[in-house]
Design a protein around this motif. Sequence first.
Motif, PDB file in Angstrom:
ATOM      1  N   SER A   1       0.798  -1.217   0.000  1.00  0.00           N
ATOM      2  CA  SER A   1       0.000   0.000   0.000  1.00  0.00           C
ATOM      3  C   SER A   1       0.834   1.272   0.000  1.00  0.00           C
ATOM      4  O   SER A   1       0.337   2.330  -0.360  1.00  0.00           O
ATOM      5  CB  SER A   1      -0.935   0.008   1.201  1.00  0.00           C
ATOM      6  N   VAL A   2       2.096   1.170   0.380  1.00  0.00           N
ATOM      7  CA  VAL A   2       2.908   2.379   0.530  1.00  0.00           C
ATOM      8  C   VAL A   2       4.380   2.028   0.383  1.00  0.00           C
ATOM      9  O   VAL A   2       4.778   0.881   0.599  1.00  0.00           O
ATOM     10  CB  VAL A   2       2.629   3.038   1.905  1.00  0.00           C
ATOM     11  N   LYS A   3       5.162   3.028   0.002  1.00  0.00           N
ATOM     12  CA  LYS A   3       6.609   2.860   0.041  1.00  0.00           C
ATOM     13  C   LYS A   3       7.205   4.046   0.778  1.00  0.00           C
ATOM     14  O   LYS A   3       6.639   5.141   0.790  1.00  0.00           O
ATOM     15  CB  LYS A   3       7.209   2.729  -1.355  1.00  0.00           C
ATOM     16  N   PHE A   4       8.318   3.787   1.405  1.00  0.00           N
ATOM     17  CA  PHE A   4       9.080   4.821   2.074  1.00  0.00           C
ATOM     18  C   PHE A   4      10.434   4.898   1.385  1.00  0.00           C
ATOM     19  O   PHE A   4      11.083   3.879   1.166  1.00  0.00           O
ATOM     20  CB  PHE A   4       9.268   4.495   3.561  1.00  0.00           C
ATOM     21  N   VAL A   5      10.851   6.107   1.027  1.00  0.00           N
ATOM     22  CA  VAL A   5      12.153   6.324   0.407  1.00  0.00           C
ATOM     23  C   VAL A   5      13.064   6.913   1.470  1.00  0.00           C
ATOM     24  O   VAL A   5      12.724   7.908   2.117  1.00  0.00           O
ATOM     25  CB  VAL A   5      12.030   7.275  -0.801  1.00  0.00           C
ATOM     26  N   ILE A   6      14.215   6.262   1.663  1.00  0.00           N
ATOM     27  CA  ILE A   6      15.194   6.691   2.666  1.00  0.00           C
ATOM     28  C   ILE A   6      16.569   6.787   2.009  1.00  0.00           C
ATOM     29  O   ILE A   6      16.760   6.310   0.892  1.00  0.00           O
ATOM     30  CB  ILE A   6      15.260   5.713   3.858  1.00  0.00           C
ATOM     31  N   ARG A   7      17.515   7.385   2.710  1.00  0.00           N
ATOM     32  CA  ARG A   7      18.898   7.333   2.246  1.00  0.00           C
ATOM     33  C   ARG A   7      19.352   5.877   2.281  1.00  0.00           C
ATOM     34  O   ARG A   7      18.912   5.101   3.115  1.00  0.00           O
ATOM     35  CB  ARG A   7      19.794   8.189   3.128  1.00  0.00           C
TER      36      ARG A   7
END
Length: 108
Positions: A58-64
């Motif tokens: 349902s979602v993605k998180f973009v991180i370093r």
Amino acid sequence: MRPGELNRRIVVEQASNVKNDDGDLVSSWATVAELWARRADVSGRELEAAMAKDVEISVKFVIRYRTGILPNMRVVLDGQYYRVIAALDKSGRREEMQIYCATGLLDG
């Protein structure tokens, strides 16, 4: 990636077993990292890229970029729990990671 894009503070947790006062093992969640991230909805094409068949992403998180984000972990954002399905370095340049998550039943 511009730093201003990472505007959400997330907590990555991993399940662990700890002993309580009686010496019994109790399931718990331990913090692995607190990170700045960008939250984004997931498109159908990205679902294929994440190789997550039969899973409701349902979602993605973009991180370093960082190593150690695994499918047995969860992400916490504003009291909402997200089950980690995959963590990918799609560009292969070690600049950012995309953490694909699903909502639903989680232990704990």
